[in-house]
Motif scaffolding. Structure first.
Motif, PDB file in Angstrom:
ATOM      1  N   LEU A  96     -26.140  -4.610  13.100  1.00  0.00           N
ATOM      2  CA  LEU A  96     -26.474  -5.503  14.120  1.00  0.00           C
ATOM      3  C   LEU A  96     -25.037  -6.042  14.713  1.00  0.00           C
ATOM      4  O   LEU A  96     -24.964  -6.465  15.712  1.00  0.00           O
ATOM      5  CB  LEU A  96     -27.243  -6.951  13.491  1.00  0.00           C
ATOM      6  CG  LEU A  96     -28.544  -6.690  13.114  1.00  0.00           C
ATOM      7  CD1 LEU A  96     -29.240  -7.774  12.465  1.00  0.00           C
ATOM      8  CD2 LEU A  96     -29.413  -6.003  14.499  1.00  0.00           C
ATOM      9  N   GLN A  97     -23.979  -5.951  13.822  1.00  0.00           N
ATOM     10  CA  GLN A  97     -22.755  -6.582  14.414  1.00  0.00           C
ATOM     11  C   GLN A  97     -22.218  -5.368  14.976  1.00  0.00           C
ATOM     12  O   GLN A  97     -21.676  -5.775  16.250  1.00  0.00           O
ATOM     13  CB  GLN A  97     -21.680  -6.623  13.049  1.00  0.00           C
ATOM     14  CG  GLN A  97     -22.000  -7.854  12.274  1.00  0.00           C
ATOM     15  CD  GLN A  97     -20.985  -8.126  11.091  1.00  0.00           C
ATOM     16  OE1 GLN A  97     -19.966  -8.480  11.554  1.00  0.00           O
ATOM     17  NE2 GLN A  97     -21.378  -8.044  10.066  1.00  0.00           N
ATOM     18  N   SER A  98     -22.380  -4.046  14.753  1.00  0.00           N
ATOM     19  CA  SER A  98     -21.749  -3.129  15.374  1.00  0.00           C
ATOM     20  C   SER A  98     -22.504  -3.090  17.059  1.00  0.00           C
ATOM     21  O   SER A  98     -22.044  -2.423  17.888  1.00  0.00           O
ATOM     22  CB  SER A  98     -22.001  -1.659  14.919  1.00  0.00           C
ATOM     23  OG  SER A  98     -23.408  -1.497  14.732  1.00  0.00           O
ATOM     24  N   LEU A  99     -23.747  -3.279  17.083  1.00  0.00           N
ATOM     25  CA  LEU A  99     -24.338  -3.446  18.174  1.00  0.00           C
ATOM     26  C   LEU A  99     -23.920  -4.518  18.890  1.00  0.00           C
ATOM     27  O   LEU A  99     -24.668  -4.999  20.130  1.00  0.00           O
ATOM     28  CB  LEU A  99     -25.816  -3.372  18.135  1.00  0.00           C
ATOM     29  CG  LEU A  99     -26.224  -1.927  17.377  1.00  0.00           C
ATOM     30  CD1 LEU A  99     -27.766  -1.824  17.162  1.00  0.00           C
ATOM     31  CD2 LEU A  99     -25.787  -0.687  18.454  1.00  0.00           C
ATOM     32  N   GLN A 100     -23.109  -5.461  18.633  1.00  0.00           N
ATOM     33  CA  GLN A 100     -22.759  -6.814  19.268  1.00  0.00           C
ATOM     34  C   GLN A 100     -23.983  -7.853  19.591  1.00  0.00           C
ATOM     35  O   GLN A 100     -24.123  -8.404  20.297  1.00  0.00           O
ATOM     36  CB  GLN A 100     -21.995  -6.439  20.544  1.00  0.00           C
ATOM     37  CG  GLN A 100     -21.081  -5.703  20.476  1.00  0.00           C
ATOM     38  CD  GLN A 100     -20.054  -5.392  21.686  1.00  0.00           C
ATOM     39  OE1 GLN A 100     -20.668  -5.424  22.802  1.00  0.00           O
ATOM     40  NE2 GLN A 100     -19.125  -4.897  21.718  1.00  0.00           N
ATOM     41  N   THR A 101     -24.736  -7.818  18.478  1.00  0.00           N
ATOM     42  CA  THR A 101     -26.009  -8.761  18.459  1.00  0.00           C
ATOM     43  C   THR A 101     -25.691  -9.869  17.580  1.00  0.00           C
ATOM     44  O   THR A 101     -26.408 -10.989  17.502  1.00  0.00           O
ATOM     45  CB  THR A 101     -27.269  -7.900  18.265  1.00  0.00           C
ATOM     46  OG1 THR A 101     -27.115  -7.295  17.147  1.00  0.00           O
ATOM     47  CG2 THR A 101     -27.504  -7.021  19.245  1.00  0.00           C
ATOM     48  N   LEU A 102     -24.614  -9.806  16.592  1.00  0.00           N
ATOM     49  CA  LEU A 102     -24.676 -10.547  15.346  1.00  0.00           C
ATOM     50  C   LEU A 102     -23.221 -10.635  14.904  1.00  0.00           C
ATOM     51  O   LEU A 102     -22.382  -9.905  14.949  1.00  0.00           O
ATOM     52  CB  LEU A 102     -25.455 -10.022  14.240  1.00  0.00           C
ATOM     53  CG  LEU A 102     -25.932 -11.158  13.078  1.00  0.00           C
ATOM     54  CD1 LEU A 102     -26.994 -12.267  13.725  1.00  0.00           C
ATOM     55  CD2 LEU A 102     -26.394 -10.431  11.851  1.00  0.00           C
ATOM     56  N   THR A 103     -22.691 -11.952  14.577  1.00  0.00           N
ATOM     57  CA  THR A 103     -21.747 -12.240  13.982  1.00  0.00           C
ATOM     58  C   THR A 103     -21.471 -12.768  12.601  1.00  0.00           C
ATOM     59  O   THR A 103     -22.577 -13.380  12.505  1.00  0.00           O
ATOM     60  CB  THR A 103     -20.604 -12.828  15.018  1.00  0.00           C
ATOM     61  OG1 THR A 103     -21.106 -14.072  15.311  1.00  0.00           O
ATOM     62  CG2 THR A 103     -20.392 -12.040  16.406  1.00  0.00           C
ATOM     63  N   LEU A 104     -20.542 -12.631  11.812  1.00  0.00           N
ATOM     64  CA  LEU A 104     -20.489 -13.611  10.383  1.00  0.00           C
ATOM     65  C   LEU A 104     -19.184 -14.547  10.749  1.00  0.00           C
ATOM     66  O   LEU A 104     -18.244 -14.204  10.983  1.00  0.00           O
ATOM     67  CB  LEU A 104     -20.354 -12.549   9.350  1.00  0.00           C
ATOM     68  CG  LEU A 104     -21.179 -11.433   8.972  1.00  0.00           C
ATOM     69  CD1 LEU A 104     -20.705 -10.633   7.962  1.00  0.00           C
ATOM     70  CD2 LEU A 104     -22.572 -12.251   8.985  1.00  0.00           C
ATOM     71  N   PRO A 107     -16.128 -20.302   7.474  1.00  0.00           N
ATOM     72  CA  PRO A 107     -15.497 -19.521   6.204  1.00  0.00           C
ATOM     73  C   PRO A 107     -16.290 -18.897   5.243  1.00  0.00           C
ATOM     74  O   PRO A 107     -15.962 -18.225   4.310  1.00  0.00           O
ATOM     75  CB  PRO A 107     -14.682 -21.010   5.565  1.00  0.00           C
ATOM     76  CG  PRO A 107     -15.759 -21.865   5.942  1.00  0.00           C
ATOM     77  CD  PRO A 107     -16.258 -21.579   7.426  1.00  0.00           C
ATOM     78  N   ASP A 108     -17.817 -19.147   5.368  1.00  0.00           N
ATOM     79  CA  ASP A 108     -18.718 -18.737   4.367  1.00  0.00           C
ATOM     80  C   ASP A 108     -19.676 -17.448   4.906  1.00  0.00           C
ATOM     81  O   ASP A 108     -20.598 -17.242   4.335  1.00  0.00           O
ATOM     82  CB  ASP A 108     -19.593 -19.813   3.820  1.00  0.00           C
ATOM     83  CG  ASP A 108     -20.222 -20.573   4.987  1.00  0.00           C
ATOM     84  OD1 ASP A 108     -19.795 -20.168   6.159  1.00  0.00           O
ATOM     85  OD2 ASP A 108     -20.995 -21.552   4.762  1.00  0.00           O
ATOM     86  N   SER A 109     -19.129 -16.910   5.855  1.00  0.00           N
ATOM     87  CA  SER A 109     -19.739 -15.827   6.610  1.00  0.00           C
ATOM     88  C   SER A 109     -21.292 -16.082   6.773  1.00  0.00           C
ATOM     89  O   SER A 109     -21.858 -15.069   6.406  1.00  0.00           O
ATOM     90  CB  SER A 109     -19.357 -14.749   5.812  1.00  0.00           C
ATOM     91  OG  SER A 109     -18.112 -14.192   5.563  1.00  0.00           O
ATOM     92  N   ARG A 110     -21.402 -16.975   7.487  1.00  0.00           N
ATOM     93  CA  ARG A 110     -23.283 -17.190   7.993  1.00  0.00           C
ATOM     94  C   ARG A 110     -23.358 -16.495   9.119  1.00  0.00           C
ATOM     95  O   ARG A 110     -22.183 -16.294  10.140  1.00  0.00           O
ATOM     96  CB  ARG A 110     -23.101 -18.910   8.217  1.00  0.00           C
ATOM     97  CG  ARG A 110     -23.102 -19.586   7.067  1.00  0.00           C
ATOM     98  CD  ARG A 110     -23.599 -20.904   7.253  1.00  0.00           C
ATOM     99  NE  ARG A 110     -23.507 -21.769   5.819  1.00  0.00           N
ATOM    100  CZ  ARG A 110     -24.444 -21.616   4.643  1.00  0.00           C
ATOM    101  NH1 ARG A 110     -25.521 -20.966   4.702  1.00  0.00           N
ATOM    102  NH2 ARG A 110     -24.474 -22.139   3.541  1.00  0.00           N
ATOM    103  N   ILE A 111     -24.436 -15.972   9.259  1.00  0.00           N
ATOM    104  CA  ILE A 111     -24.905 -14.983  10.388  1.00  0.00           C
ATOM    105  C   ILE A 111     -25.224 -16.178  11.685  1.00  0.00           C
ATOM    106  O   ILE A 111     -25.826 -17.141  11.467  1.00  0.00           O
ATOM    107  CB  ILE A 111     -26.089 -14.269   9.941  1.00  0.00           C
ATOM    108  CG1 ILE A 111     -27.482 -15.109   9.693  1.00  0.00           C
ATOM    109  CG2 ILE A 111     -25.910 -13.364   8.772  1.00  0.00           C
ATOM    110  CD1 ILE A 111     -28.784 -14.254   9.483  1.00  0.00           C
ATOM    111  N   GLY A 117     -27.679 -10.877  21.462  1.00  0.00           N
ATOM    112  CA  GLY A 117     -28.707 -10.523  20.498  1.00  0.00           C
ATOM    113  C   GLY A 117     -29.948 -11.185  20.828  1.00  0.00           C
ATOM    114  O   GLY A 117     -31.022 -11.061  20.450  1.00  0.00           O
ATOM    115  N   LYS A 118     -29.643 -12.504  21.408  1.00  0.00           N
ATOM    116  CA  LYS A 118     -30.735 -13.411  21.796  1.00  0.00           C
ATOM    117  C   LYS A 118     -31.600 -12.586  22.971  1.00  0.00           C
ATOM    118  O   LYS A 118     -32.880 -12.462  22.583  1.00  0.00           O
ATOM    119  CB  LYS A 118     -30.412 -14.854  22.247  1.00  0.00           C
ATOM    120  CG  LYS A 118     -29.934 -15.785  21.127  1.00  0.00           C
ATOM    121  CD  LYS A 118     -29.648 -17.134  21.738  1.00  0.00           C
ATOM    122  CE  LYS A 118     -29.001 -18.043  20.670  1.00  0.00           C
ATOM    123  NZ  LYS A 118     -28.361 -19.394  21.275  1.00  0.00           N
TER     124      LYS A 118
END
Length: 615
Positions: A96-104, A107-111, A117-118
């Motif tokens: 999902l990150q590679s498709l630029q729909t999601l990021t982390l 500091p705690d890497s929340r999605i 992505g929306k």
């Protein structure tokens, strides 16, 4: 009727085409026909295509969680919630990150879902990694068009003269590299290559042009110089095989009128040769008209002579040639018009308000109410501005008040000129001709020795009809060309009504479809209703199937959809009143789907629809 090909400048390969043009279109003579070649430019374009696929269950859950959870979960929390190994969650979030729909988010890497992505979550799909593809743009400097292909074109220079040595076409085509991505997408979509399909989620996202890979290819083109004896003008026509290149033809016509190239250089036609051929044809044309009218007079005289030889004082009532004199002419003229059921064609050198009076207008309106079309041509001078007795604008205004029940112009009058013939044709069955000026001299007082022949002989009427029809049809074609060039709705309606009057509704439909002028579809339907009303059009004509097949490109949001709906309702009603089975056959499964989709019918079956219309 026209000059033999041996006296013309026609390439041997085009002899058959020239003969066919002259055979199919009486009044046209091909003065010259030559083949040329010209260069096309082939450009290699690399495009980047993105495709979409449906979200899987895990992807959908992760994106949904990033939207609905507050705060958004981490990968570890998602694994615990779903009771899955963390590696599955990480693999999916990486995708999902590679498709630029999601990021982390530190500091705690929340999605965190991205705006893109929306958008994809709402659609229930995801973009796939882009794919590169090579396509080819073929730039045509003559037609001013760009054609797109999936494969390269290879061609050798044909052994034909290069058109560029005679004519310079202005390059109006934008550089491919300067196109915006939106312009490129539109062109590729219109080219039906099947690679830019927004509705299916397949999008051309980017492109690049390889200028170093540009190649030259060649194409053959035929250029014909045609003389229209009806309109008395030269026409330049460009063709690829049998296909007429309208835009190129119009451009050539304009260029030659401006003197930007010489027909002598292009086709070996000197001004003297053109003048000589034109004069010969016009003399022959006028001679043919005079011969036709003289033949009518001689046949009439022969019948009268035979009648007298038999000791009779009057002609038999069933005579095919009847001579009318002075006081007999106007009553017969009016009674012949009143008997019309489909069509009236009139040619009168002059037209006056004295004849085209209120009584005459009312007569024509009554005929129009019953389905009759009226076409009137006038003019005796070679040019309209040279008329010594020009028609008053009030006359045309009066005639234009004559409308069909669907509010189309049922009567049209236009200057055709260069003829002193006085002719009336009714329903292709009756022909009136002679010395009587139909629309400028009443003939019911101050008699001046006028004579007219009323002819019902089929061959004679057919000959007269073909001549007048050609003149009216040529006028309709000229109006249509102007209407298309200027997108003039009023001129287009006039053309459609003339074609309707001449029983050429199929040509009218073909022109509408060729130019994709969907806005005029309801007008064509109204023309057809008038034809059905007079039985000029049969209810089982194949043209109705062709017209219905055009509905598949109509969108329900069209601004004239209500006119289209009422038009088709009127057509089906008119057909059903004459032949209910023909109406039912027309509304087959495919046609009925279109009628329901476009809300032409609110009923659930064709039978109920027809029953409702006939109430």
């Amino acid at each position: 009727m026209f000059l033999q090909s041996s006296t013309k400048y026609i390439d041997s390969e085009l002899n058959n085409l020239a003969d066919k043009i002259e055979k199919d279109s009486p009044g046209l003579s091909v003065f010259a026909a030559r083949q040329f070649c010209y260069q096309l430019y082939q450009t290699q374009v690399q495009i980047e295509i993105t495709k979409e696929r449906d979200l899987n269950i895990l992807e959908e859950f992760i994106l949904r969680a990033s939207i609905e959870f507050n705060p958004p979960p981490t990968e570890v929390e998602l694994a615990q919630i779903l009771k899955l190994d963390r590696i599955f969650i990480q693999n999916t979030t990486n995708t999902l990150q590679s498709l630029q729909t999601l990021t982390l988010t530190p500091p705690d890497s929340r999605i965190t879902i991205t705006s893109e992505g929306k958008e994809f979550y709402t659609k229930g799909s995801l973009p796939q990694p882009p794919e590169n593809k090579i396509i080819y743009a073929i730039t045509n400097p003559v037609s001013g068009e760009i054609n797109w292909r999936l494969s390269a074109v290879t061609s050798k220079s044909p052994e034909l003269p290069n058109l560029a040595e005679f004519i310079t076409f202005e390059n109006t085509i934008p550089d491919i590299a300067n196109l915006t991505i939106e312009e490129l997408q539109t062109q590729i979509l219109d080219s039906d290559l099947g690679i830019h399909l927004p509705e299916s989620g397949q999008i051309v996202k980017n492109f690049s042009v390889d200028k170093d890979a540009e190649k030259i290819t060649w194409k053959a083109i035929s250029i014909l110089v045609i003389f229209d004896a009806v309109e008395e003008k030269l026409i330049l026509q460009a063709r690829e095989g049998n296909k007429i290149l309208e835009s190129v033809s119009n451009q050539l016509q304009e260029m030659t009128e401006k003197g930007e190239f010489l027909l002598n250089e292009l086709c070996g036609l000197s001004p003297e040769s053109i003048a000589s051929q034109t004069e010969s044809i016009l003399e022959l044309k006028n001679q043919k008209v005079e011969e036709r009218l003289e033949k009518i007079r001689q046949q009439g005289i022969e019948i009268i002579k035979k009648t007298r030889d038999k000791g009779r004082k009057t002609l038999p009532k069933n005579s095919e040639f009847i001579l009318l004199r002075d006081r007999q002419i106007r009553p017969e003229f009016l009674s012949t018009l009143k008997a019309a059921t489909q069509q009236i064609l009139i040619y009168s050198p002059w037209v006056t308000e004295e004849v085209v009076d209120e009584e005459f207008i009312q007569l024509l309106q009554k005929l129009a109410n019953n389905g009759v079309w009226i076409l009137i041509g006038y003019g005796i001078a070679e040019k309209q501005e040279e008329e010594t007795k020009p028609m008053s604008p009030k006359v045309e205004d009066k005639l234009l008040t004559i409308r069909t029940p669907e509010d189309l112009p049922a009567a049209q009058i236009f200057w055709l000129g260069n003829s002193h013939a006085k002719e009336v044709l009714v329903d292709r069955k009756i022909h009136l001709s002679g010395s009587h000026n139909w629309l400028s001299y009443r003939g019911d007082r101050n008699f001046r020795g006028e004579t007219t022949y009323k002819v019902t002989n089929a061959d004679t009427v057919k000959s007269a009809y073909e001549y007048l029809q050609a003149r009216f049809q040529s006028h309709a074609e000229n109006l249509w060309e102007s209407a298309v060039s200027n997108q003039d709705i009023n001129l287009a309606i006039k053309s459609l009504c003339i074609w309707g009057a001449l029983g050429l509704t199929e040509i009218a439909l073909q022109e509408l479809q060729y130019h994709n002028w969907i806005e005029l579809f309801p007008v064509w339907l109204k023309v057809v209703i008038q034809g059905l009303r007079s039985k000029q059009i049969s209810p089982d004509e194949p043209i109705f199937d062709k017209a219905i097949s055009w509905l598949n490109i109509v969108d329900k949001s069209e601004k004239n959809i209500e006119d289209l709906q009422s038009g088709w309702q009127g057509v089906i009603e008119a057909i059903a009143r004459q032949n209910r089975q023909a109406a039912l056959s027309l509304l087959n499964e495919a046609a009925w789907r279109e009628f329901i989709r476009l809300e032409i019918s609110a009923k659930d079956t064709p039978e109920k629809f027809i029953k409702m219309l006939k109430k």
